[in-house]
Structures are given as C-alpha cells and as structure tokens.
Design an enzyme around this catalytic site. Structure first.
Site: not given
Ligand code: F6P
Length: 326
Positions: A15, A29, A76, A106-107, A130-132, A134, A159, A176, A191, A218, A227, A259
């Site tokens: 991703g 560079r 991927r 990422g991983d 990775t945005i995750d 993790d 909001r 995920r 939240a 509230k 997700e 995102q």
């Molecule tokens: O890169 C991580 C991620 O954005 C996860 O947060 C998300 O579940 C997954 O990739 C989505 O992947 P794809 O774009 O292959 O559906």
C-alpha cells in the site's frame, strides 16, 4: 565503507503512503554521495520479476518530495509469494550487477525482502512506510502522520454536519489489522468511541456505552471504527445498532483510500528524508537484512526478521486517554 557495493536498486511496495517519494529522493541523493549506481524498480516485487528497471539520478527525483503516491508505482505481487517468483527476482538483480536492494514499504514488503535475502543472498535494507504505523522498530512509519491529518480534517467536517442535524455518525478509517489511525484520530477529533481491532468490544457493550454517553446531554455523536475492527466495519455495525439509536438518524461514512493520498506532511517529509539517507549509510557500513527506524528521535536499526515477527502494540496510555476524554 562497504566497497563491495557499487550498484543498488530501490523499490516502493505494498500500500502506498505519503512520503514514499521523499524517501526515494533521499535514497537516490544519498547514494550519489557514495557514487553508487541506482536502479529504480517499477511496481514493487512484480516489476522486479518482470525486469522493470529505470536508472535513477538526482534529477529524476527532483520535485517529488511534496508529492503523494509513488513515482515508482506500487503493487501487491502474488508471483513474488512463490519460490519461482523470488528466484526470478534474484536472477534479475544479479543480471544487472545490483549488489543490494532498498525496499520502502510495510510488513509484507519486509517479509518479501527477508525471504529474498535468506533464499538468494541478496543484501536488503528496509525503510518503513505505511499509513498503518504497525511496524515495530520505529515510533512512526512514513505516511502515518499525513493519514492522521487527512482523517482528522475529514472528520472535523463530518462533526459539523452531525452536530447541525443532531445525528450519530459511524466513520470508518483504514487499518485492517491495526488500530493506530483509529485511536489517534479518535482522540484528535474528540470521538465518543473509537473501535480498534486490538480491543474486543461486544455490540451490547458498544450500545450501552453510547447510551450512557447520550444520556449526558450529547446531541451528536461520532464513533470512529477501524476497518479491521471485529464488529465488521462501520456498515455492519450500523446494521446492528441502528434500531437502538433511531432517534439519532444514524449515518455511515467510509474514508477509505483518501487516507493514503495527498501531499506528505512536514513530519513525514523529514522522517522519510532521514530514513532514506540512513538506509544508504547503514548499507555502506555493512548492515544487511535490517530496517531503519526512528525511536525517541534517534535512528534505530532492527533486524528484518524481528520487524516482521511481532505486531506493534498500541500505546495503552492513549487507549485510556481516549476513554477518559470522550
Ligand atoms: O496500506 C495499508 C492499507 O491502507 C490498510 O490500512 C488497508 O487495509 C489496505 O492497505 C488496503 O489495501 P488495498 O489498497 O490493496 O485495498
């Protein structure tokens, strides 16, 4: 300095995340400083198997530090999951006289690099992107900060309308397997609840927590749902709770791939620049099968096998904070 290395390849894989281009620029560079030849590989491991190389120099990476996505593209690759695929990838690197591979991802990307090194003796260094967020061995991964800011900007807008209509919104964010985005976004937007894959919360608990909060005068409420939360995501959760909160005219919003895009934040550009340059430095110092991260503002080298062996844990101080402040 490692005189065995004169030519390297670099790829972005898995991703995409904002800041991958900044990391690539720093790799190219910094490699210049050591007079290394640099090959970019298109479309991650799939491109490596298909021999999609492009020679990179300083000029080819100019004007990209501010761009989201990745100029090298990403993928991927199912083929790379096979022994034959990895053998072909290693052969392609050898045929080009490439001595080491820098992977930005990422991983899954790190697992692939580790296998390539173990099975075929290719030198590899990883840069966590990775945005995750993790990946262990770094406080933050490249792209996480930008993704958080994107989610926060979007949810602040939600909001406003939630408040205007006195509605309840379930907002699904990415993650995920990891709840970092959901947790920190939840704190930053105030939240009422953040549902994380790391924490098991039953539907009945969710209902009773929300009912308690709604008793406290509230008029609108916002639930951030990762997700990968075991409730099955925001849409499924909405089905399960909508009858109990009919008065709040429940709505669902899935932020999704928004995102992953956009210009990287200042923090991600600096992190990516630091990690890209460090990856080359440690490669030239003789490190192999490692990733480079930043922990407590200091560079940290972690073996790839360690980085892929464990899931990074949430900061439970922040989980508690989210509960206290809601
Ligand atoms: O890169 C991580 C991620 O954005 C996860 O947060 C998300 O579940 C997954 O990739 C989505 O992947 P794809 O774009 O292959 O559906």
């Amino acid at each position: 300095m490692n005189s065995e290395i004169s030519s390297i390849a670099v790829m972005t894989s898995g991703g995409d995340s904002p800041g991958m281009n900044a990391a690539l620029r720093a790799v190219v560079r910094s490699a210049n400083k050591y007079e290394l030849q640099v090959w970019g590989i298109y479309r991650g491991y799939q491109g490596l198997i298909e021999n999609k190389f492009l020679e990179l120099d300083s000029e080819k990476v100019s004007n990209i530090i501010q761009r989201g996505g990745t100029i090298l593209k990403s993928a991927r690759s199912q083929d790379f999951r096979t022994e034959e695929g990895r053998a072909q990838a290693a052969q392609n690197l050898r045929d080009k006289g490439i001595d080491a591979l820098v992977v930005i991802g990422g991983d899954g990307t790190f697992t692939g690099a580790n296998l390539l090194s173990k099975e075929h003796g290719i030198k590899v260094v990883g840069i966590p992107a990775t945005i995750d967020n993790d990946i262990i061995g770094t406080d933050e991964t490249i792209g996480y900060d930008t993704a958080l800011n994107t989610a926060i900007e979007a949810i602040d807008k939600i909001r406003d309308t939630a408040d205007a209509h006195e509605r309840m919104f379930l907002v699904e964010v990415m993650g995920r397997d990891a709840g970092f985005i959901a947790l920190e976004t939840g704190i930053a937007v105030g939240a009422e609840l953040s549902l994380l894959p790391e924490e098991l919360t039953s539907i009945s608990e969710i209902k009773s927590q929300l009912k308690d909060m709604l008793k406290e005068q509230k008029r609108s409420s916002l639930v951030v749902v990762a997700e990968g939360d075991e409730t099955g995501g925001a849409l499924k959760l909405a089905e399960n709770i909508k009858d109990d909160f009919a008065k709040y005219d429940l709505r669902v919003c899935i932020l999704g791939h928004i995102q992953r895009g956009g210009a990287p934040s200042a923090r991600d550009r600096v992190l990516a620049s630091r990690l890209g340059a460090s990856a080359i430095k440690i490669l030239m110092e003789g490190h192999n099968e490692v990733m480079v991260g930043v922990v407590n503002n200091a560079l940290k080298i972690t073996p790839l096998r360690v980085a892929v062996s464990k899931k990074k844990g949430l900061d439970y101080g922040l989980v508690e904070l989210a509960h206290i402040l809601r």
